[in-house]
Design an enzyme around this catalytic site. Sequence first.
Site, PDB file in Angstrom:
ATOM      1  N   HIS A 162       0.717  -1.268   0.058  1.00 57.33           N
ATOM      2  CA  HIS A 162      -0.067  -0.121   0.033  1.00 57.33           C
ATOM      3  C   HIS A 162       0.870   1.299   0.010  1.00 57.33           C
ATOM      4  O   HIS A 162       1.913   1.403   0.874  1.00 57.33           O
ATOM      5  CB  HIS A 162      -1.068   0.098   1.228  1.00 57.33           C
ATOM      6  CG  HIS A 162      -2.373  -0.750   1.182  1.00 57.33           C
ATOM      7  ND1 HIS A 162      -3.218  -0.499   1.770  1.00 57.33           N
ATOM      8  CD2 HIS A 162      -2.457  -1.895   0.082  1.00 57.33           C
ATOM      9  CE1 HIS A 162      -4.263  -1.415   1.365  1.00 57.33           C
ATOM     10  NE2 HIS A 162      -3.659  -2.218   0.181  1.00 57.33           N
TER      11      HIS A 162
ATOM     12  N   TYR B 199      -9.301   5.578   7.044  1.00 53.91           N
ATOM     13  CA  TYR B 199      -9.296   6.094   8.474  1.00 53.91           C
ATOM     14  C   TYR B 199     -10.450   6.942   8.590  1.00 53.91           C
ATOM     15  O   TYR B 199     -10.330   8.232   8.222  1.00 53.91           O
ATOM     16  CB  TYR B 199      -8.198   6.375   8.925  1.00 53.91           C
ATOM     17  CG  TYR B 199      -6.879   5.649   9.245  1.00 53.91           C
ATOM     18  CD1 TYR B 199      -6.289   5.049   8.261  1.00 53.91           C
ATOM     19  CD2 TYR B 199      -6.857   5.143  10.531  1.00 53.91           C
ATOM     20  CE1 TYR B 199      -5.058   4.111   8.507  1.00 53.91           C
ATOM     21  CE2 TYR B 199      -5.904   4.113  10.694  1.00 53.91           C
ATOM     22  CZ  TYR B 199      -5.103   3.540   9.725  1.00 53.91           C
ATOM     23  OH  TYR B 199      -4.043   2.789   9.840  1.00 53.91           O
TER      24      TYR B 199
ATOM     25  N   PRO C   5      -4.083   0.907  18.505  1.00 51.46           N
ATOM     26  CA  PRO C   5      -3.920   0.408  17.307  1.00 51.46           C
ATOM     27  C   PRO C   5      -4.173   1.441  16.122  1.00 51.46           C
ATOM     28  O   PRO C   5      -3.785   0.996  15.005  1.00 51.46           O
ATOM     29  CB  PRO C   5      -4.814  -0.763  17.106  1.00 51.46           C
ATOM     30  CG  PRO C   5      -5.914  -0.597  18.206  1.00 51.46           C
ATOM     31  CD  PRO C   5      -5.304   0.157  19.017  1.00 51.46           C
TER      32      PRO C   5
ATOM     33  N   LYS D  47       0.858   0.444  15.011  1.00 50.27           N
ATOM     34  CA  LYS D  47       2.365   0.301  15.570  1.00 50.27           C
ATOM     35  C   LYS D  47       2.553  -0.710  16.557  1.00 50.27           C
ATOM     36  O   LYS D  47       3.710  -1.062  16.835  1.00 50.27           O
ATOM     37  CB  LYS D  47       2.595   1.808  16.223  1.00 50.27           C
ATOM     38  CG  LYS D  47       2.813   2.711  15.168  1.00 50.27           C
ATOM     39  CD  LYS D  47       3.775   2.686  14.179  1.00 50.27           C
ATOM     40  CE  LYS D  47       3.475   3.583  12.793  1.00 50.27           C
ATOM     41  NZ  LYS D  47       3.797   2.894  11.882  1.00 50.27           N
TER      42      LYS D  47
ATOM     43  N   TYR E  19       4.122   6.565   9.958  1.00 52.84           N
ATOM     44  CA  TYR E  19       3.155   5.517   9.529  1.00 52.84           C
ATOM     45  C   TYR E  19       4.096   4.489   8.563  1.00 52.84           C
ATOM     46  O   TYR E  19       3.871   3.215   9.137  1.00 52.84           O
ATOM     47  CB  TYR E  19       2.062   5.739   8.534  1.00 52.84           C
ATOM     48  CG  TYR E  19       0.720   4.912   8.389  1.00 52.84           C
ATOM     49  CD1 TYR E  19       0.774   3.814   7.432  1.00 52.84           C
ATOM     50  CD2 TYR E  19       0.028   4.960   9.300  1.00 52.84           C
ATOM     51  CE1 TYR E  19      -0.185   3.083   7.677  1.00 52.84           C
ATOM     52  CE2 TYR E  19      -1.317   3.936   9.308  1.00 52.84           C
ATOM     53  CZ  TYR E  19      -1.079   2.912   8.302  1.00 52.84           C
ATOM     54  OH  TYR E  19      -2.076   1.966   8.341  1.00 52.84           O
TER      55      TYR E  19
HETATM   56  P1  FAS Z   1       1.609 -11.037  21.955  1.00 51.97           P
HETATM   57  O1  FAS Z   1       0.700 -10.565  23.292  1.00 51.97           O
HETATM   58  O2  FAS Z   1       1.123 -11.409  20.582  1.00 51.97           O
HETATM   59  O3  FAS Z   1       2.288 -12.396  22.191  1.00 51.97           O
HETATM   60  C1  FAS Z   1       2.646 -12.911  23.613  1.00 51.97           C
HETATM   61  C2  FAS Z   1       2.553 -14.549  23.856  1.00 51.97           C
HETATM   62  O4  FAS Z   1       3.119 -14.752  25.010  1.00 51.97           O
HETATM   63  C3  FAS Z   1       1.009 -15.032  23.527  1.00 51.97           C
HETATM   64  O5  FAS Z   1       1.191 -15.977  22.847  1.00 51.97           O
HETATM   65  C4  FAS Z   1       0.651 -15.485  25.088  1.00 51.97           C
HETATM   66  O6  FAS Z   1      -0.172 -16.502  24.896  1.00 51.97           O
HETATM   67  C5  FAS Z   1       2.098 -15.530  25.722  1.00 51.97           C
HETATM   68  N1  FAS Z   1       2.163 -15.507  27.073  1.00 51.97           N
HETATM   69  C6  FAS Z   1       1.287 -14.683  27.898  1.00 51.97           C
HETATM   70  N2  FAS Z   1       1.830 -15.076  29.239  1.00 51.97           N
HETATM   71  C7  FAS Z   1       2.423 -16.099  29.112  1.00 51.97           C
HETATM   72  C8  FAS Z   1       2.890 -16.956  30.263  1.00 51.97           C
HETATM   73  N3  FAS Z   1       2.886 -16.662  31.614  1.00 51.97           N
HETATM   74  N4  FAS Z   1       3.695 -17.908  29.928  1.00 51.97           N
HETATM   75  C9  FAS Z   1       4.077 -18.265  28.570  1.00 51.97           C
HETATM   76  N5  FAS Z   1       3.511 -17.522  27.597  1.00 51.97           N
HETATM   77  C10 FAS Z   1       2.822 -16.649  27.808  1.00 51.97           C
HETATM   78  N6  FAS Z   1      -1.560  -4.026  16.656  1.00 51.97           N
HETATM   79  C11 FAS Z   1      -1.682  -3.487  15.289  1.00 51.97           C
HETATM   80  O7  FAS Z   1      -0.617  -3.128  14.747  1.00 51.97           O
HETATM   81  N7  FAS Z   1      -3.027  -3.501  14.706  1.00 51.97           N
HETATM   82  C12 FAS Z   1      -3.950  -4.063  15.295  1.00 51.97           C
HETATM   83  O8  FAS Z   1      -5.054  -3.770  14.871  1.00 51.97           O
HETATM   84  C13 FAS Z   1      -3.932  -4.664  16.621  1.00 51.97           C
HETATM   85  N8  FAS Z   1      -5.149  -5.215  17.207  1.00 51.97           N
HETATM   86  C14 FAS Z   1      -4.894  -6.005  18.576  1.00 51.97           C
HETATM   87  C15 FAS Z   1      -6.045  -6.441  19.356  1.00 51.97           C
HETATM   88  C16 FAS Z   1      -5.680  -7.037  20.309  1.00 51.97           C
HETATM   89  C17 FAS Z   1      -7.020  -7.516  21.131  1.00 51.97           C
HETATM   90  C18 FAS Z   1      -4.458  -7.021  21.177  1.00 51.97           C
HETATM   91  C19 FAS Z   1      -4.437  -7.643  22.416  1.00 51.97           C
HETATM   92  C20 FAS Z   1      -3.494  -6.388  20.471  1.00 51.97           C
HETATM   93  C21 FAS Z   1      -3.827  -5.990  19.056  1.00 51.97           C
HETATM   94  N9  FAS Z   1      -2.322  -5.286  18.424  1.00 51.97           N
HETATM   95  C22 FAS Z   1      -2.485  -4.824  17.126  1.00 51.97           C
HETATM   96  C23 FAS Z   1      -1.248  -5.420  19.132  1.00 51.97           C
HETATM   97  C24 FAS Z   1      -0.920  -6.731  18.745  1.00 51.97           C
HETATM   98  O9  FAS Z   1      -0.474  -6.830  17.493  1.00 51.97           O
HETATM   99  C25 FAS Z   1       0.600  -6.856  19.446  1.00 51.97           C
HETATM  100  O10 FAS Z   1       1.481  -5.511  19.150  1.00 51.97           O
HETATM  101  C26 FAS Z   1       1.555  -8.139  19.048  1.00 51.97           C
HETATM  102  O11 FAS Z   1       0.625  -9.208  19.180  1.00 51.97           O
HETATM  103  C27 FAS Z   1       2.703  -8.223  19.957  1.00 51.97           C
HETATM  104  O12 FAS Z   1       3.363  -9.428  19.747  1.00 51.97           O
HETATM  105  P2  FAS Z   1       4.003  -9.918  21.082  1.00 51.97           P
HETATM  106  O13 FAS Z   1       4.862  -8.962  21.750  1.00 51.97           O
HETATM  107  O14 FAS Z   1       4.317 -11.214  20.620  1.00 51.97           O
HETATM  108  O15 FAS Z   1       2.820 -10.001  22.255  1.00 51.97           O
HETATM  109  C1  PHB Z   2      -6.109  -4.084  10.507  1.00 54.69           C
HETATM  110  O1  PHB Z   2      -6.130  -4.397   9.507  1.00 54.69           O
HETATM  111  O2  PHB Z   2      -6.053  -4.943  11.577  1.00 54.69           O
HETATM  112  C2  PHB Z   2      -5.434  -2.641  11.213  1.00 54.69           C
HETATM  113  C3  PHB Z   2      -5.064  -1.873  10.032  1.00 54.69           C
HETATM  114  C4  PHB Z   2      -4.596  -0.431  10.591  1.00 54.69           C
HETATM  115  C5  PHB Z   2      -4.623  -0.046  11.689  1.00 54.69           C
HETATM  116  C6  PHB Z   2      -4.980  -1.029  12.792  1.00 54.69           C
HETATM  117  C7  PHB Z   2      -5.472  -2.482  12.270  1.00 54.69           C
HETATM  118  O3  PHB Z   2      -4.245   1.026  12.089  1.00 54.69           O
END
Ligand code: FAS
Ligand code: PHB
Length: 389
Positions: free
Chosen positions: A72, A200, A292, A296, A384
Amino acid sequence: MRTQVAIIGGGPSGLLLSQLLHEKGIDTVVLERRTRDYVLGRIRAGILEAGFVNLMKEAGVAARMEAESFTHDGTIIAYGEEQFGINFKSLTDESVVVYGQTEVTRDLYDARDAAGGVVLHECSGVTPHDLDTDKPFVTFLHDGKVVRLDCDYVAGCDGFHGPSRQAIPLTVRREYEKTYPFGWLGILSETPPVNDELIYSSSDRGFALCSMRNDNLSRYYIQCSLSDSPDDWSDDMFWDELMRRIPSAAAESLVTGASIEKSIAPLRSFVTEPMRWGRLFLCGDAAHIVPPTGAKGLNTAASDVHYLYHALTAFYDGGDTEGIDRYSEKALSRIWKTERFSWWMTNLLHRFPEQTEFDLRIQRAEIEFLRSSEAAQRALAENYVGLPY
Ligand code: FAS
Ligand code: PHB
């Protein structure tokens, strides 16, 4: 058991770090609390910065992403019936890649399997010990047995709710947090995206985002109340509300369909300092959370991985500890800039309950200044597409 780097958490941070270290001959063990299916069932991020893509290439895990992702060159900012494009490519000579976090995680799991990597699922009671000594270890329950994993270093990649951050004493740890008075209700639908770029949208009814995963898998979000639950929103209610928050031209061309995933994420800005304590390094959501809005979260986890991977490689290659000693300082410098951008985008585009008429006029003026100023658009674009590592 013994390894060089014990990694707590088998999400994108832990898996990417494990694969990158493997490429440099550094041994790791990943300890994940959930099953693989559970981890892969999470629907989260969708936009990857070039820095993330380059790390995946360096890890030898980019083939499917390069074959199936979309590039994109820009995005659309809509406000009421108005909209304008921001062209990342012409402003920064950079683009972003659309490829779901689920697919990134799947590719990393497959690569660890192919390399014979040790990724243990359903580990409970994972606890790091003696982090302030030169003989740290991690204990956990797996297959009904208590296991001790001796290591040189521990990477806390266990997300916001994991144990690693808590292992840093409160006398050392400082936390900075801002919560937002709303969440994002997101759905995934097997429908063609409403537009070939993300939209957005800031509307009087609240924020909406039109995103995608591929040409027949769309991801939509609407700002919602924190007291909402996904069950409060039928698919029809979601589509009706989304159509009222995007320009009518987009609403008229929107293809609706059944949701195959529906969830609500609260919005939070959070940073913990320092990100290193003794032999423990925090990485990704374990150390920081962003709303989100600026896409980032996952991308800032990637820059942490970049700094930590290079620091550990320099240490194991030649005993150089400069990267290890400066990891927290370097990671936090970029993290705070992405926190700022995510906070700014969130304030620009969402409706806040306490906003006055003056606040609403200022918010609109901010969007109209963005529309009219190449300098303002370049500032958004630089953030971005991803600030330098
Ligand atoms: P993660 O949370 O992905 O991974 C951590 C891992 O550690 C998990 O698999 C968990 O099960 C494990 N863990 C936790 N406790 C543990 C323990 N006690 N023992 C062993 N393992 C354990 N980012 C965006 O850029 N765009 C989005 O739209 C977006 N939407 C999101 C929606 C939600 C609901 C959430 C929570 C986050 C969102 N994020 C989004 C942010 C997300 O993408 C994170 O930045 C990304 O998952 C970060 O990756 P990790 O640091 O690996 O953490
Ligand atoms: C998504 O596609 O999940 C998405 C894209 C852009 C954002 C957040 C989430 O800023």
